[in-house]
Design a protein around this motif. Structure first.
Motif, mmCIF file in Angstrom:
data_model
loop_
_atom_site.group_PDB
_atom_site.id
_atom_site.type_symbol
_atom_site.label_atom_id
_atom_site.label_comp_id
_atom_site.label_asym_id
_atom_site.label_seq_id
_atom_site.Cartn_x
_atom_site.Cartn_y
_atom_site.Cartn_z
ATOM 1 N N LEU A 206 40.754 51.887 50.609
ATOM 2 C CA LEU A 206 41.057 52.130 49.259
ATOM 3 C C LEU A 206 40.140 51.124 48.315
ATOM 4 O O LEU A 206 39.912 49.938 48.673
ATOM 5 N N SER A 207 39.661 51.735 47.260
ATOM 6 C CA SER A 207 39.052 50.804 46.229
ATOM 7 C C SER A 207 39.867 50.441 45.254
ATOM 8 O O SER A 207 40.860 50.994 44.819
ATOM 9 N N LEU A 208 39.724 49.064 44.838
ATOM 10 C CA LEU A 208 40.345 48.531 43.814
ATOM 11 C C LEU A 208 40.241 48.563 42.452
ATOM 12 O O LEU A 208 40.699 48.347 41.284
ATOM 13 N N ALA A 209 38.977 49.602 42.185
ATOM 14 C CA ALA A 209 38.519 49.838 41.075
ATOM 15 C C ALA A 209 39.258 50.285 39.824
ATOM 16 O O ALA A 209 39.277 49.946 38.727
ATOM 17 N N PRO A 210 40.277 51.291 40.218
ATOM 18 C CA PRO A 210 41.097 51.825 39.165
ATOM 19 C C PRO A 210 42.103 50.783 38.738
ATOM 20 O O PRO A 210 42.525 50.895 37.283
ATOM 21 N N VAL A 211 42.226 49.534 39.409
ATOM 22 C CA VAL A 211 43.090 48.659 38.648
ATOM 23 C C VAL A 211 42.335 47.457 37.966
ATOM 24 O O VAL A 211 42.986 46.459 37.654
ATOM 25 N N PHE A 212 41.047 47.441 38.035
ATOM 26 C CA PHE A 212 40.309 46.528 37.234
ATOM 27 C C PHE A 212 40.508 46.246 35.709
ATOM 28 O O PHE A 212 41.029 47.330 34.984
ATOM 29 N N GLY A 213 40.477 45.177 35.122
ATOM 30 C CA GLY A 213 40.761 44.855 33.763
ATOM 31 C C GLY A 213 42.455 45.103 33.476
ATOM 32 O O GLY A 213 42.663 44.842 32.432
ATOM 33 N N LEU A 214 43.431 45.383 34.359
ATOM 34 C CA LEU A 214 44.613 45.481 33.991
ATOM 35 C C LEU A 214 45.276 43.934 33.501
ATOM 36 O O LEU A 214 45.164 43.156 34.478
ATOM 37 N N PRO A 215 45.891 43.671 32.507
ATOM 38 C CA PRO A 215 45.836 42.408 32.140
ATOM 39 C C PRO A 215 47.154 41.784 32.522
ATOM 40 O O PRO A 215 47.057 40.464 32.640
ATOM 41 N N ARG A 216 48.052 42.384 33.395
ATOM 42 C CA ARG A 216 49.117 41.811 33.722
ATOM 43 C C ARG A 216 49.274 41.808 35.270
ATOM 44 O O ARG A 216 50.379 41.502 35.786
ATOM 45 N N LEU A 217 48.201 42.335 35.863
ATOM 46 C CA LEU A 217 48.306 42.402 37.460
ATOM 47 C C LEU A 217 48.367 40.989 38.085
ATOM 48 O O LEU A 217 47.043 40.192 37.951
ATOM 49 N N ARG A 218 49.169 40.490 38.574
ATOM 50 C CA ARG A 218 49.321 39.326 38.756
ATOM 51 C C ARG A 218 49.358 38.856 40.329
ATOM 52 O O ARG A 218 49.187 37.730 41.021
ATOM 53 N N THR A 219 49.790 40.006 41.263
ATOM 54 C CA THR A 219 49.945 40.018 42.566
ATOM 55 C C THR A 219 49.303 41.235 43.275
ATOM 56 O O THR A 219 49.468 42.389 42.821
ATOM 57 N N LEU A 220 48.525 40.995 44.522
ATOM 58 C CA LEU A 220 48.062 41.861 45.178
ATOM 59 C C LEU A 220 48.120 41.469 46.628
ATOM 60 O O LEU A 220 47.975 40.392 46.904
ATOM 61 N N THR A 221 48.810 42.397 47.294
ATOM 62 C CA THR A 221 49.199 42.458 48.729
ATOM 63 C C THR A 221 48.528 43.527 49.517
ATOM 64 O O THR A 221 48.771 44.530 49.031
ATOM 65 N N ALA A 222 47.720 43.074 50.505
ATOM 66 C CA ALA A 222 47.124 44.508 51.357
ATOM 67 C C ALA A 222 47.254 44.160 52.704
ATOM 68 O O ALA A 222 46.587 43.031 53.086
ATOM 69 N N TYR A 223 47.607 45.153 53.482
ATOM 70 C CA TYR A 223 47.435 45.030 54.875
ATOM 71 C C TYR A 223 46.104 44.861 55.361
ATOM 72 O O TYR A 223 45.235 45.645 54.804
ATOM 73 N N PRO A 224 45.792 44.334 56.363
ATOM 74 C CA PRO A 224 44.428 44.453 57.003
ATOM 75 C C PRO A 224 43.779 45.634 57.283
ATOM 76 O O PRO A 224 44.189 46.628 57.672
ATOM 77 N N GLY A 225 42.491 45.759 56.616
ATOM 78 C CA GLY A 225 41.797 47.135 56.944
ATOM 79 C C GLY A 225 41.956 48.111 55.874
ATOM 80 O O GLY A 225 41.411 49.201 55.960
ATOM 81 N N THR A 226 42.869 47.808 54.741
ATOM 82 C CA THR A 226 43.060 48.898 53.848
ATOM 83 C C THR A 226 42.178 48.886 52.794
ATOM 84 O O THR A 226 42.241 49.685 51.727
ATOM 85 N N LEU A 227 41.406 47.861 52.628
ATOM 86 C CA LEU A 227 40.384 47.725 51.262
ATOM 87 C C LEU A 227 38.939 48.136 51.698
ATOM 88 O O LEU A 227 38.550 47.691 52.559
ATOM 89 N N ALA A 228 38.428 48.978 50.851
ATOM 90 C CA ALA A 228 37.182 49.377 51.165
ATOM 91 C C ALA A 228 36.126 48.273 50.954
ATOM 92 O O ALA A 228 35.346 48.112 51.742
#
Length: 458
Positions: free
Chosen positions: A358-380
């Motif tokens: 998955l790409s994270l581009a859709p959540v770029f610039g979100l002002p309140r996004l304070r936590t990201l957790t991602a299983y290994p291999g799920t990020l493009a």
């Protein structure tokens, strides 16, 4: 050399571990891990089954107890609370033992793996920093009736010993808050001290029946602020303090206006709420579950209602889902990061995933996004994380962290972080990476000692 760093101290334990895990140890990269504390241990020993017709006896596990006792003695001698280990043991008995000492910057994780890395002294997740929103229009419920409450309690507890005004004043001074009138009335009728009860304990039963809960004495009345409900970063970072419109209780980790006065027999607390939600009343009675880290449930609009048994049903607003503040993308929930994107998004958790990364581009610039957790291999592209400028907590796999470290792109605004570990991943590279991250913030690193030795043939 301290005994805890002496291979001989560990030999009896390693012999038992080898016997119980021969197949795992013989596989490529085979290893076993465990953790031993002064009061408990988690070690993959062979499960002992009692002889048919009798219970398991101490002597059935005596070898295990004796082996662990040696480690406990060494921990005591060295002034340690616990220690984690990983062992590699060949078929010939040649052994390499890795010992890990987690310092104050590392929270406890699962087994031998480090938990969250705290990158600043005293840092806590955002919900634990959240203060109650002001409710200037909040008033006591119409049912709040101190006079009726007092008559009811004196009728139910005719022989109770009440607290004096000096005791109430002392409690207020200790808490730094004035008790609401209904609570003062309650303690003027009974101070709830065990020394005032009958020897057989009947006094406590009478008090529970009269009030509706196990009442604390004034010395044990407390304020359930956020610090009273500590939660490891790994879990706290994915929580959100959400108060839906019209909710009676604010969805907080804690509040300086939650005055705990009692509990039930299951360890849950009851409090008078002086900081109600937009649909609540000052002085309402709320329930703080020991199984929850955030929020509370409304029990009664007033202490008078509570004692008289006039409870309320929780409204649907109290149960409103966290979304879109917290979004989970996985095979069972949201199917894309686009579906999670929202101006109010605070937490994005990417879990088990069988599609394209998955790409994270859709959540770029979100002002309140304070936590990201991602299983290994799920990020493009793990380097997209650098564009999430408001992150305070990040939990990703070893390879994703490696990409950020090699590119010098680790977000420096983090207050804590975690390493998502694959099943049975060798702890040594996990600890090494954790130490790299801790060093970036000049935090105490994880101590590692390597011992080598030869176990006698079994």
């Amino acid at each position: 050399m301290p005994a805890i760093h002496d291979f001989a101290t560990w030999e009896p334990l390693l012999r038992l571990v080898r016997e119980a895990n021969a197949e795992d140890l013989a596989s490529p990269g085979g290893h076993v891990s465990g953790r031993i504390g002064r009061g408990s241990w988690s070690v993959p020993f062979k499960r002992v089954r009692p002889q048919p017709g009798r219970a398991l006896l101490v002597e059935d596990r005596q070898a295990e107890f004796d082996a662990v006792k040696r480690i406990h003695a060494a921990l005591d001698e060295d002034g340690r609370h616990d220690i984690a280990f990983t062992a590699e043991i060949s078929s010939s008995g040649r052994s390499v033992l890795y010992l890990f000492s987690f310092g104050g910057a590392v929270e406890r994780g699962i087994g031998v793996y480090p938990g969250a890395l705290v990158l600043a002294d005293g840092a806590v997740a955002e919900p634990w920093r959240r203060l109650p929103a002001p409710a200037p229009g909040a008033t006591a419920a119409a049912s709040a009736d101190p006079a009726l409450l007092e008559r009811t309690l004196r009728d139910r507890l005719p022989d109770a010993v009440g607290a004096g005004e000096d005791e109430i004043a002392a409690a207020q001074a200790r808490l730094g808050i004035e008790l609401p009138e209904e609570l003062k009335v309650l303690y003027r009728v009974t101070r709830a001290r065990w020394e005032d009860w009958d020897e057989g304990g009947a006094g406590e039963d009478e008090l529970v029946d009269a009030v509706g809960c196990r009442l604390f004495d004034l010395d044990h009345v407390s304020v359930a602020d956020a610090s009273s409900r500590p939660c490891p970063w790994q879990f706290a970072a994915v929580k959100a303090a959400v108060t839906p419109p019209g909710a009676a209780v604010q969805g907080l980790a804690g509040s300086p206006g939650w005055i705990v006065f009692g509990c039930n027999y299951g360890g849950d607390q009851l409090a008078v709420d002086l900081t109600p939600g937009p649909g609540g009343h000052t002085g309402q009675v709320i329930f703080l579950s020991h199984e929850e880290n955030v929020g509370a449930e409304l029990l009664a609009d007033s202490l008078t209602d509570f004692v008289l048994g006039r409870k309320v049903e929780a409204s649907s607003a109290e149960r409103e889902l966290e979304a879109p503040v917290v979004a989970r993308v996985n095979v069972k929930s949201l199917q894309s990061t686009e579906a999670a994107a929202h101006p109010g998004l605070e937490v994005l958790s990417i879990g088990a995933w069988d599609g394209e990364p998955l790409s994270l581009a859709p959540v770029f610039g979100l002002p309140r996004l304070r936590t990201l957790t991602a299983y290994p291999g799920t990020l493009a592209d793990p380097l997209e994380i650098a564009s999430l400028t408001a992150l305070e907590y990040l939990e990703i796999g070893l390879e994703e962290w490696r990409a950020l470290l090699d590119a010098g792109a680790v977000p420096r605004g983090l207050a804590a972080c975690g390493i998502e570990v694959r099943y049975r991943q060798h702890p040594v590279p996990v600890v090494a990476l954790a130490n790299e991250l801790l060093a970036l913030w000049n935090r105490p690193t994880i101590g590692q000692i390597i011992l080598e030795g030869q176990l006698a043939s079994s």
